[in-house]
Design a protein around this motif. Structure first.
Motif, mmCIF file in Angstrom:
data_model
loop_
_atom_site.group_PDB
_atom_site.id
_atom_site.type_symbol
_atom_site.label_atom_id
_atom_site.label_comp_id
_atom_site.label_asym_id
_atom_site.label_seq_id
_atom_site.Cartn_x
_atom_site.Cartn_y
_atom_site.Cartn_z
ATOM 1 N N ASN A 1 -0.114 4.568 7.694
ATOM 2 C CA ASN A 1 0.199 3.374 7.015
ATOM 3 C C ASN A 1 1.496 2.881 8.032
ATOM 4 O OD1 ASN A 1 -1.252 4.460 5.001
ATOM 5 N ND2 ASN A 1 -0.510 2.858 3.526
ATOM 6 N N GLY B 1 -3.705 0.826 4.374
ATOM 7 C CA GLY B 1 -3.852 2.483 4.007
ATOM 8 C C GLY B 1 -5.407 2.598 3.447
ATOM 9 N N ALA B 2 -5.620 1.802 2.420
ATOM 10 C CA ALA B 2 -6.862 2.202 1.784
ATOM 11 C C ALA B 2 -7.948 1.487 2.379
ATOM 12 C CB ALA B 2 -6.801 1.014 0.393
ATOM 13 N N SER C 1 6.216 6.546 -3.152
ATOM 14 C CA SER C 1 5.122 6.211 -2.631
ATOM 15 C C SER C 1 4.971 5.214 -1.744
ATOM 16 C CB SER C 1 3.952 6.221 -3.902
ATOM 17 O OG SER C 1 2.608 6.132 -3.304
ATOM 18 N N GLU D 1 -8.627 4.888 4.619
ATOM 19 C CA GLU D 1 -9.446 5.631 3.944
ATOM 20 C C GLU D 1 -11.152 5.432 3.965
ATOM 21 O OE1 GLU D 1 -8.170 5.935 -0.132
ATOM 22 O OE2 GLU D 1 -5.858 6.050 0.266
ATOM 23 N N ASP E 1 -4.895 11.980 3.831
ATOM 24 C CA ASP E 1 -4.178 10.668 3.419
ATOM 25 C C ASP E 1 -2.939 10.827 4.189
ATOM 26 O OD1 ASP E 1 -2.644 8.779 2.502
ATOM 27 O OD2 ASP E 1 -3.827 8.513 0.577
ATOM 28 N N ALA F 1 -0.579 8.523 4.412
ATOM 29 C CA ALA F 1 0.495 7.242 3.942
ATOM 30 C C ALA F 1 1.943 7.791 4.181
ATOM 31 C CB ALA F 1 0.355 6.684 2.590
ATOM 32 N N THR G 1 -5.734 5.557 -4.793
ATOM 33 C CA THR G 1 -6.930 4.802 -3.683
ATOM 34 C C THR G 1 -7.815 5.832 -3.276
ATOM 35 O OG1 THR G 1 -5.260 5.300 -1.985
ATOM 36 C CG2 THR G 1 -5.386 3.036 -2.680
ATOM 37 N N HIS H 1 2.583 0.028 7.726
ATOM 38 C CA HIS H 1 3.656 -0.654 6.983
ATOM 39 C C HIS H 1 4.318 0.284 6.261
ATOM 40 C CE1 HIS H 1 -0.554 -0.296 5.553
ATOM 41 N NE2 HIS H 1 -0.003 -0.342 4.188
ATOM 42 N N LYS H 2 4.106 1.623 6.327
ATOM 43 C CA LYS H 2 4.998 2.183 5.318
ATOM 44 C C LYS H 2 5.980 3.169 6.645
ATOM 45 C CE LYS H 2 2.474 2.884 1.320
ATOM 46 N NZ LYS H 2 1.492 3.750 0.553
HETATM 47 C C1 LIG Z 1 0.184 3.444 -0.027
HETATM 48 C C2 LIG Z 1 -0.771 4.429 -0.003
HETATM 49 C C3 LIG Z 1 -2.150 4.261 -0.109
HETATM 50 C C4 LIG Z 1 -2.731 3.198 0.285
HETATM 51 O O1 LIG Z 1 -2.242 2.256 1.192
HETATM 52 P P1 LIG Z 1 -2.476 0.544 1.109
HETATM 53 O O2 LIG Z 1 -1.927 0.119 2.667
HETATM 54 O O3 LIG Z 1 -1.435 0.165 0.208
HETATM 55 O O4 LIG Z 1 -3.903 0.282 0.913
HETATM 56 C C5 LIG Z 1 -2.877 5.377 0.019
HETATM 57 N N1 LIG Z 1 -2.190 6.633 -0.226
HETATM 58 C C6 LIG Z 1 -1.133 6.851 -0.266
HETATM 59 C C7 LIG Z 1 -0.604 8.327 -0.643
HETATM 60 C C8 LIG Z 1 -0.115 5.939 -0.359
HETATM 61 O O5 LIG Z 1 1.252 6.173 -0.586
#
Ligand SMILES: *Cc1c(COP(=O)(O)O)cnc(C)c1O
Length: 503
Positions: free
Chosen positions: A274, A145-146, A84, A149, A250, A252, A179, A276-277
């Motif tokens: 995200n 990410g949050a 995740s 959202e 979402d 992410a 989140t 950062h992901k």
């Molecule tokens: C990581 C993640 C988030 C939250 O992202 P943050 O940057 O940590 O706030 C939300 N949804 C999913 C599916 C994620 O993997």
């Protein structure tokens, strides 16, 4: 099987307890101008007594912080399959770009005419991200990410209000990220959970039964948190739109889709990235994030303010604050600009083909893990996974009494960061493994070999597992006590490892 260093572990005091009075790390020439009295210039803002800063030499401070940096597990040192979270390697060219003087030394209070290049980079990144997901617009402002959202849900609420409606419910499947309901609650909406189907994905019939006139939106994580692609999204989106509600995506987990599927084509109205992901800006440890939102034309008026405006003329890019329908500002200035430079560098370096290849490799690697550890840790769902795989240690637990946490802690002794454990909640004994596309086959094979070895140990020497980790600076912590009674002062190393009182 194990390669790599274990040696040279240091125990040391905190920096505030180190050094000696009068010791300093800098030497300055004697003052050759009259000293000023700060009280005279700054009045009450001047400090009455010197700050209680550590007094240490340059080598002391350098070594202290370099050593601290080595206590941390990091993606630059080891494999980090934390499901995740997408802990993938961040190419160093991103860091080079973010540190270019012209970017790193921009000041947010400079007039726009002086940072046209920075604004242009942001405008270009918005366009690239819109293209990748097939949506009309992007705002780069949200800082995680949050927060993306939250921005998206605020836009959805504003959209309904502009039509004179105030629906309150947001449908959220049980495979959503934690989140999602939190963002609803923060935005005054009611999260309405519902179970996904037996195959781990959303059953459109269930959505049809839940949706009503008080439904503002459905929030869908795709691929969902059990690593499966939501195959019925187009049907679900149409159904939701027909009732006047919107679809939040979402995004992410975009590293399982980019180059292969566009959320915009699946009927998503607003989603977060995200960076950062998926887009390799470093994260973890509370570092900065960047969670842009992408949205359709219908939601454009509500996007966060300010908005980057493009025009012809000498200053081609400017910030537009005159946004009467905007949900307002979410972040100081324009957001985490350095993250935007890194993401832009990554996307440009990869190109369209490269991003597609990254997706393919992320999915291939996860399925390779699934296939190779399946005998000991069967996959929770009998289907090809996307970029991450959920396996279960239920059988080993039953046979040996070993807990998921014991397996996770033992992995540390093998030099691997444990995967996400006990999540998602719908799978007993869940271990959520996300190898990411940046790992070689050799690394993944080493990880799988460690997991298999642990399965053998669980049967032959379960006590060894219960003590793990044993090769780290600090043995297993009582995590509950660590959170409730943190010990922030240095004290001599505890010789006998404190044993865990529970999970
Ligand atoms: C990581 C993640 C988030 C939250 O992202 P943050 O940057 O940590 O706030 C939300 N949804 C999913 C599916 C994620 O993997």
């Amino acid at each position: 099987m194990f390669e790599g260093a274990r040696g040279f572990q240091f125990h040391e005091k905190s920096i505030f307890e180190s050094g000696a009075p009068g010791r300093t790390g800098v030497s300055l020439a004697p003052l050759d101008v009259p000293a000023v009295n700060p009280k005279k210039h700054f009045g009450a803002f001047a400090r009455g007594v010197p700050a209680a800063l550590p007094e240490v030499s340059e080598p002391e401070v350098t070594r202290h912080f370099v050593r601290l940096s080595q206590y941390n597990f990091s993606i630059d040192t080891q494999f980090y399959p934390l499901g995740s979270c997408t802990m993938k390697f961040n190419p160093k060219v991103n860091e080079w770009a973010a540190r270019l003087r012209g970017f790193a030394q921009l000041h947010p209070y400079m007039p726009e005419s002086m940072w046209q290049g920075g604004l242009e980079l942001m405008a270009r990144l918005e366009d690239l991200l819109s293209d990748i997901v097939g949506m009309d617009h992007v705002s780069l402002q949200p800082a995680a990410g949050a927060q993306g959202e939250l921005a998206g849900l605020m836009m959805i609420r504003a959209y309904h209000q502009s039509k004179g409606r105030t629906p309150k419910k947001v449908l959220i499947p049980d495979t959503a990220h934690g989140t999602n309901p939190a963002s609803c609650a923060l935005n005054g909406l009611t999260a309405v959970p519902f179970p996904s189907g037996d195959d781990g994905i959303i059953d459109p019939a269930r959505v049809a039964a839940m949706i009503d006139d008080d439904t503002a939106a459905i929030m869908i994580t795709n691929p969902n948190t059990i690593g499966l692609f939501e195959r019925h999204l187009p049907t679900i989106s149409k159904m939701v739109h027909d009732r006047g509600a919107l679809v939040y995506g979402d995004g992410a987990n975009l590293n399982a889709l980019m180059g292969r599927a566009r959320p915009g084509d699946l009927g998503i109205d607003v989603m977060q990235f995200n960076l950062h992901k998926t887009f390799t800006t470093p994260h973890g440890g509370g570092g900065p994030g960047c969670g842009p939102v992408a949205f359709t034309k219908a939601l454009e008026p509500f996007q966060p303010s300010p908005v980057i405006r493009r025009s012809d003329g000498p200053s081609r890019y400017s910030l537009d604050y005159n946004r009467p329908h905007s949900i307002g500002r979410l972040r100081s200035f324009v957001g985490n600009f350095g993250m935007m430079v890194r993401a832009y560098a990554y996307i440009r370096e990869m190109g369209a083909e490269g991003l597609k290849a990254a997706t393919d490799l992320a999915v291939l690697n996860a399925n390779y893990v699934r296939a190779t550890i399946g005998d000991d840790y069967p996959a929770a769902f009998d289907a090809l996974c996307m970029h991450e795989v959920i396996v279960s240690d239920k059988r080993i637990q039953k046979e040996t009494g070993i807990k998921t946490l014991d397996i996770a802690k033992r992995l540390i002794d093998f030099g691997f960061h444990p995967p996400t454990v006990y999540f998602p909640l719908v799978v007993p004994g869940a271990m959520m493994i996300e190898p990411t596309e940046t790992e070689s086959k050799e690394t993944i094979d080493q990880f799988v070999a460690a997991m298999k070895q642990i399965a053998v140990e669980a049967r032959e020497n379960p006590d060894k597992l219960r003590e793990a980790p044993t090769t780290t600076r600090i043995a297993r912590l009582d995590e509950a006590r660590a959170a409730r009674k943190p010990r922030l002062r240095w004290s001599p190393p505890v010789v006998e490892a404190e044993t865990a009182a529970g999970e």
